[in-house]
Design a protein around this motif. Structure first.
Motif, short mmCIF file in Angstrom:
data_model
loop_
_atom_site.label_atom_id
_atom_site.label_comp_id
_atom_site.label_asym_id
_atom_site.label_seq_id
_atom_site.Cartn_x
_atom_site.Cartn_y
_atom_site.Cartn_z
N ARG A 15 -0.32 -9.83 -10.63
CA ARG A 15 -0.39 -11.24 -11.02
C ARG A 15 0.84 -12.02 -10.56
NH1 ARG A 15 -2.17 -15.57 -13.47
NH2 ARG A 15 -4.22 -14.75 -13.88
N PHE A 38 4.35 -20.09 -20.25
CA PHE A 38 2.99 -20.36 -19.77
C PHE A 38 2.44 -19.14 -19.01
CE2 PHE A 38 4.98 -24.65 -19.81
CZ PHE A 38 4.19 -25.19 -20.80
N GLN A 39 3.31 -18.54 -18.21
CA GLN A 39 2.87 -17.35 -17.45
C GLN A 39 2.65 -16.16 -18.38
OE1 GLN A 39 6.27 -17.89 -14.85
NE2 GLN A 39 4.92 -17.90 -13.08
N VAL A 41 1.47 -16.37 -21.33
CA VAL A 41 0.14 -16.60 -21.92
C VAL A 41 -0.94 -16.08 -20.96
CG1 VAL A 41 -1.50 -18.43 -22.51
CG2 VAL A 41 0.82 -18.51 -23.41
N GLU A 42 -0.75 -16.33 -19.67
CA GLU A 42 -1.71 -15.84 -18.67
C GLU A 42 -1.75 -14.31 -18.66
OE1 GLU A 42 -0.69 -17.41 -14.84
OE2 GLU A 42 -0.84 -19.48 -15.52
N SER A 45 -3.76 -12.88 -21.49
CA SER A 45 -5.21 -12.96 -21.21
C SER A 45 -5.65 -11.88 -20.23
CB SER A 45 -5.57 -14.34 -20.66
OG SER A 45 -5.52 -15.30 -21.68
N ASP A 46 -4.85 -11.68 -19.20
CA ASP A 46 -5.16 -10.62 -18.21
C ASP A 46 -5.22 -9.25 -18.88
OD1 ASP A 46 -5.36 -12.21 -16.06
OD2 ASP A 46 -3.52 -11.56 -15.06
N GLU A 48 -5.71 -8.53 -22.07
CA GLU A 48 -6.86 -8.42 -22.97
C GLU A 48 -8.14 -8.14 -22.18
OE1 GLU A 48 -5.71 -11.09 -26.88
OE2 GLU A 48 -6.74 -12.08 -25.21
N ASP A 49 -8.24 -8.82 -21.06
CA ASP A 49 -9.42 -8.67 -20.23
C ASP A 49 -9.49 -7.26 -19.63
OD1 ASP A 49 -11.63 -10.06 -19.36
OD2 ASP A 49 -10.77 -10.42 -17.38
N ARG B 52 -0.84 -26.51 -13.16
CA ARG B 52 -1.08 -25.08 -13.13
C ARG B 52 -0.90 -24.45 -14.52
NH1 ARG B 52 1.25 -20.58 -13.60
NH2 ARG B 52 3.26 -21.57 -14.04
N GLN B 53 0.05 -25.00 -15.29
CA GLN B 53 0.41 -24.36 -16.56
C GLN B 53 -0.73 -24.29 -17.56
OE1 GLN B 53 2.17 -26.44 -14.86
NE2 GLN B 53 4.34 -26.00 -14.97
N VAL B 108 -2.94 -22.72 -21.03
CA VAL B 108 -2.62 -23.12 -22.40
C VAL B 108 -3.54 -24.25 -22.89
CG1 VAL B 108 -0.83 -24.30 -23.73
CG2 VAL B 108 -0.21 -22.39 -22.25
N LYS B 127 -11.11 -18.07 -17.02
CA LYS B 127 -10.73 -16.83 -17.72
C LYS B 127 -9.29 -16.85 -18.24
CE LYS B 127 -12.18 -12.73 -16.31
NZ LYS B 127 -12.49 -11.65 -15.33
N THR B 128 -8.47 -17.70 -17.66
CA THR B 128 -7.06 -17.74 -18.06
C THR B 128 -6.83 -18.54 -19.34
OG1 THR B 128 -6.77 -19.72 -16.72
CG2 THR B 128 -6.24 -17.62 -15.66
N ALA B 129 -7.87 -19.23 -19.83
CA ALA B 129 -7.68 -20.15 -20.96
C ALA B 129 -7.32 -19.41 -22.24
CB ALA B 129 -8.96 -20.96 -21.17
N ARG B 130 -6.42 -20.02 -23.02
CA ARG B 130 -6.12 -19.50 -24.37
C ARG B 130 -6.07 -20.68 -25.34
NH1 ARG B 130 -5.02 -14.14 -24.47
NH2 ARG B 130 -4.58 -14.14 -26.69
N ASN B 170 -8.52 -15.67 -26.28
CA ASN B 170 -8.81 -15.90 -24.86
C ASN B 170 -10.21 -16.51 -24.67
OD1 ASN B 170 -10.67 -13.80 -25.05
ND2 ASN B 170 -9.31 -12.28 -24.12
N LYS B 172 -12.91 -15.33 -23.35
CA LYS B 172 -14.04 -14.46 -23.67
C LYS B 172 -14.35 -14.49 -25.17
CE LYS B 172 -14.84 -9.58 -22.96
NZ LYS B 172 -14.15 -8.38 -22.48
#
Lengths: 77, 257
Positions: A15, A38-39, A41-42, A45-46, A48-49, B52-53, B108, B127-130, B170, B172
């Motif tokens: 990533r 912010f990263q 948080v990404e 999610s990755d 968890e997925d 992007r954030q 975010v 998919k990146t959403a939280r 997330n 999902k």
């Protein structure tokens, strides 16, 4: 079969464009990957997925290393 | 700042205020300006972030802290009430627009940003959403109408979890809970939203508007109760103390609940 830690390191490296061979279990992942909130948080999610788990944020407070995060992932599987 | 385009009945409204579209007086004024010029002949609004954030990190806490710090204490409650009344007006108007509104969410989507997303008729999450409501950390509750709107859409169990833990979920999980209806790969949200807009254009306007009015009403009593509770809590000392901690924090991770 790769361990949770190996998979986690590979995922984080992919990533954020890092070399997985340079990442160690006890590295501070924020510092090592140079990522902001912010990263992060990404990344959650990755993770968890990839592992099909839910990681409540409050359980991640104080988690700094790949090893500690891998442990949390295993505890939720 | 926000920016919008309008073409063939479709508005695309893009939030683009760094660092992550924090909602303060400027954003509020921009949203009001957008709402005041909406063409009633339009059929779709796509609401998205150009950053992007993520979609939106919530209220502009730095602006709120500055505003309260500069004002005498007896002016805090009126000042907060004025902002909350204005934001509720904007959120309610977005919610009730006679268009099909599609929120495209990535990264975010926290606090006030989550509340903004909840005004949309259809949520498409990359998919990146939280999603989360971190407000209890500030000694307050979500104040932009988020809980009544979430209650309109999903079960109480998930709402209690989100409100009382402040944790994020997330895309999902949000889809499984019925909060978002479509999940797409990172970067694909706008394509999915435009496809939905093209579909919406095929429908008879009267039927489309009637369908929305039938299924989606404002939870007025709860919105009013939320507003009162928010102002009461915001008057307490916990908010200023938490805002001070946030503003002065050097933590790289202030957005993590």
């Amino acid at each position: 079969m790769s361990t949770t830690l190996d998979t986690l390191i590979r995922l984080a490296a992919k990533r954020f464009g890092a070399d997985p061979a340079q990442l160690r279990a006890e590295d501070d992942l924020f510092e090592r990957l140079g990522i902001d909130s912010f990263q992060a948080v990404e990344l959650i999610s990755d993770v968890e997925d990839e592992f099909d788990v839910e990681l409540p944020d409050y359980e991640l407070q104080g988690i700094k290393t790949f090893a500690a995060l891998a442990q949390k992932i295993d505890a939720r599987r | 700042m926000i920016d919008w385009t309008y073409s063939e009945g479709v508005y695309e409204l893009t939030l683009a205020t760094p660092p992550c579209n924090e909602i303060g007086t400027a954003m509020l004024a921009d949203l009001r300006r957008f709402l005041d010029q909406v063409d009633p002949g339009a059929h779709t609004l796509i609401l998205r972030s150009g950053l992007r954030q993520g979609f939106c990190a919530g209220a502009d806490l730095r602006e709120l802290y500055r505003g309260l710090s500069d004002a005498p204490k007896d002016q805090h409650a009126p000042q907060i009430r004025q902002f909350i009344d204005a934001i509720h007006g904007v959120m309610d108007d977005l919610d009730m627009l006679p268009l099909t509104t599609v929120g495209v969410v990535h990264g975010v989507c926290f606090g006030g940003g989550f509340e903004l997303a909840l005004t949309c008729d259809v949520l498409i999450a990359e998919k990146t959403a939280r999603f989360c409501f971190p407000e209890l950390r500030l000694g307050i509750i979500p104040g932009f109408g988020g809980i009544p709107r979430l209650r309109r859409d999903v079960g109480n169990g998930l709402i209690r979890d989100l409100l009382l833990s402040g944790r994020s979920i997330n895309a999902k999980k949000a889809q499984a809970a019925g909060l978002v209806s479509q999940v797409v790969a990172a970067g694909e949200g706008i394509t999915a939203a435009r496809a939905l807009a093209a579909q919406t254009a095929k429908f008879d306007p009267t039927a489309r508007k009637a369908a929305k009015a039938f299924i989606k009403q404002l939870p007025k009593d709860e919105l009013l109760a939320e507003r009162e509770l928010f102002v009461r809590l915001a008057e307490g000392p916990a908010l200023m103390a938490a805002l001070k901690r946030f503003v002065e924090s050097t933590d790289l991770r202030p957005y993590l609940p």
